[in-house]
Design a protein around this motif. Sequence first.
Motif, mmCIF file in Angstrom:
data_model
loop_
_atom_site.group_PDB
_atom_site.id
_atom_site.type_symbol
_atom_site.label_atom_id
_atom_site.label_comp_id
_atom_site.label_asym_id
_atom_site.label_seq_id
_atom_site.Cartn_x
_atom_site.Cartn_y
_atom_site.Cartn_z
ATOM 1 N N ASP A 119 0.863 -1.175 0.000
ATOM 2 C CA ASP A 119 0.000 0.000 0.000
ATOM 3 C C ASP A 119 0.898 1.224 0.000
ATOM 4 N N PHE A 120 0.753 2.052 -1.013
ATOM 5 C CA PHE A 120 1.583 3.237 -1.139
ATOM 6 C C PHE A 120 0.899 4.440 -0.503
ATOM 7 N N PRO A 121 1.670 5.430 -0.051
ATOM 8 C CA PRO A 121 1.068 6.631 0.533
ATOM 9 C C PRO A 121 0.151 7.323 -0.478
ATOM 10 N N ALA A 122 -0.829 8.011 0.039
ATOM 11 C CA ALA A 122 -1.779 8.726 -0.816
ATOM 12 C C ALA A 122 -1.060 9.779 -1.650
ATOM 13 N N VAL A 123 -1.507 9.919 -2.888
ATOM 14 C CA VAL A 123 -1.088 11.004 -3.759
ATOM 15 C C VAL A 123 -2.297 11.927 -3.877
ATOM 16 N N VAL A 124 -2.084 13.206 -3.692
ATOM 17 C CA VAL A 124 -3.182 14.166 -3.676
ATOM 18 C C VAL A 124 -3.318 14.818 -5.045
ATOM 19 N N TYR A 125 -4.537 14.823 -5.545
ATOM 20 C CA TYR A 125 -4.849 15.470 -6.821
ATOM 21 C C TYR A 125 -5.844 16.592 -6.570
ATOM 22 N N PHE A 126 -5.624 17.718 -7.254
ATOM 23 C CA PHE A 126 -6.485 18.880 -7.112
ATOM 24 C C PHE A 126 -7.291 19.074 -8.397
ATOM 25 N N PRO A 127 -8.584 19.341 -8.280
ATOM 26 C CA PRO A 127 -9.394 19.512 -9.484
ATOM 27 C C PRO A 127 -9.043 20.782 -10.267
ATOM 28 N N THR A 128 -8.551 21.790 -9.591
ATOM 29 C CA THR A 128 -8.132 23.036 -10.250
ATOM 30 C C THR A 128 -6.895 23.570 -9.535
ATOM 31 N N LEU A 129 -6.192 24.459 -10.217
ATOM 32 C CA LEU A 129 -5.031 25.135 -9.640
ATOM 33 C C LEU A 129 -5.305 26.634 -9.674
ATOM 34 N N PRO A 130 -6.084 27.126 -8.726
ATOM 35 C CA PRO A 130 -6.528 28.516 -8.767
ATOM 36 C C PRO A 130 -5.377 29.520 -8.731
ATOM 37 N N GLY A 131 -5.375 30.399 -9.711
ATOM 38 C CA GLY A 131 -4.412 31.492 -9.726
ATOM 39 C C GLY A 131 -3.007 31.151 -10.171
ATOM 40 N N LEU A 132 -2.751 29.915 -10.580
ATOM 41 C CA LEU A 132 -1.397 29.557 -11.007
ATOM 42 C C LEU A 132 -1.276 29.678 -12.516
ATOM 43 N N THR A 133 -0.192 30.284 -12.965
ATOM 44 C CA THR A 133 0.122 30.344 -14.377
ATOM 45 C C THR A 133 1.166 29.270 -14.650
ATOM 46 N N VAL A 134 0.801 28.305 -15.482
ATOM 47 C CA VAL A 134 1.681 27.170 -15.762
ATOM 48 C C VAL A 134 1.904 27.063 -17.267
ATOM 49 N N THR A 135 2.986 26.378 -17.646
ATOM 50 C CA THR A 135 3.333 26.182 -19.048
ATOM 51 C C THR A 135 3.461 24.694 -19.314
ATOM 52 N N LYS A 136 2.676 24.187 -20.265
ATOM 53 C CA LYS A 136 2.720 22.764 -20.584
ATOM 54 C C LYS A 136 4.056 22.417 -21.228
ATOM 55 N N THR A 137 4.605 21.259 -20.854
ATOM 56 C CA THR A 137 5.883 20.810 -21.394
ATOM 57 C C THR A 137 5.653 19.629 -22.339
ATOM 58 N N ASP A 138 6.722 19.162 -22.956
ATOM 59 C CA ASP A 138 6.645 17.985 -23.832
ATOM 60 C C ASP A 138 6.786 16.683 -23.049
ATOM 61 N N HIS A 139 7.114 16.789 -21.763
ATOM 62 C CA HIS A 139 7.332 15.590 -20.952
ATOM 63 C C HIS A 139 6.015 14.848 -20.744
ATOM 64 N N SER A 140 6.080 13.525 -20.739
ATOM 65 C CA SER A 140 4.902 12.705 -20.451
ATOM 66 C C SER A 140 5.363 11.416 -19.782
ATOM 67 N N SER A 141 4.433 10.740 -19.157
ATOM 68 C CA SER A 141 4.712 9.433 -18.567
ATOM 69 C C SER A 141 3.448 8.593 -18.659
ATOM 70 N N TYR A 142 3.597 7.305 -18.389
ATOM 71 C CA TYR A 142 2.470 6.393 -18.510
ATOM 72 C C TYR A 142 2.384 5.513 -17.266
ATOM 73 N N CYS A 143 1.176 5.322 -16.783
ATOM 74 C CA CYS A 143 0.905 4.405 -15.683
ATOM 75 C C CYS A 143 -0.128 3.404 -16.178
ATOM 76 N N PRO A 144 0.100 2.111 -15.988
ATOM 77 C CA PRO A 144 -0.838 1.118 -16.505
ATOM 78 C C PRO A 144 -2.217 1.148 -15.861
ATOM 79 N N ILE A 145 -2.365 1.827 -14.734
ATOM 80 C CA ILE A 145 -3.691 1.892 -14.125
ATOM 81 C C ILE A 145 -4.306 3.287 -14.156
ATOM 82 N N LYS A 146 -3.505 4.316 -14.454
ATOM 83 C CA LYS A 146 -4.045 5.678 -14.499
ATOM 84 C C LYS A 146 -4.033 6.267 -15.904
#
Length: 96
Positions: free
Chosen positions: A44-71
């Motif tokens: 059992d791995f520790p919880a990973v927290v996901y946020f539905p939105t990132l209010p007020g943050l300016t972000v830039t999408k990158t070319d990096h990607s990864s793959y998870c067989p269950i996500k």
Amino acid sequence: MTTDINHYAKINPATVTYQVFLNDKLLFDSDQALELREHHAGNDFPAVVYFPTLPGLTVTKTDHSSYCPIKGDASYWDYEDVENAIWCYEKPMQQV
């Protein structure tokens, strides 16, 4: 997500408010976060927290990607000078 009994994840609404900091600066907080708990080969791995939105943050999408067989495929974004600081499953795999 998969129904593999040896590798699966459960997602539940968080029961606490999570805060996100960078260099001691509060970026945002949320009581709408989701906790994903992954289980693999009896571990059992520790919880990973996901946020539905990132209010007020300016972000830039990158070319990096990864793959998870269950996500599924994850996309990444830079925040300020932190490369690939944020990731997201834009089209998460559905549980079968």
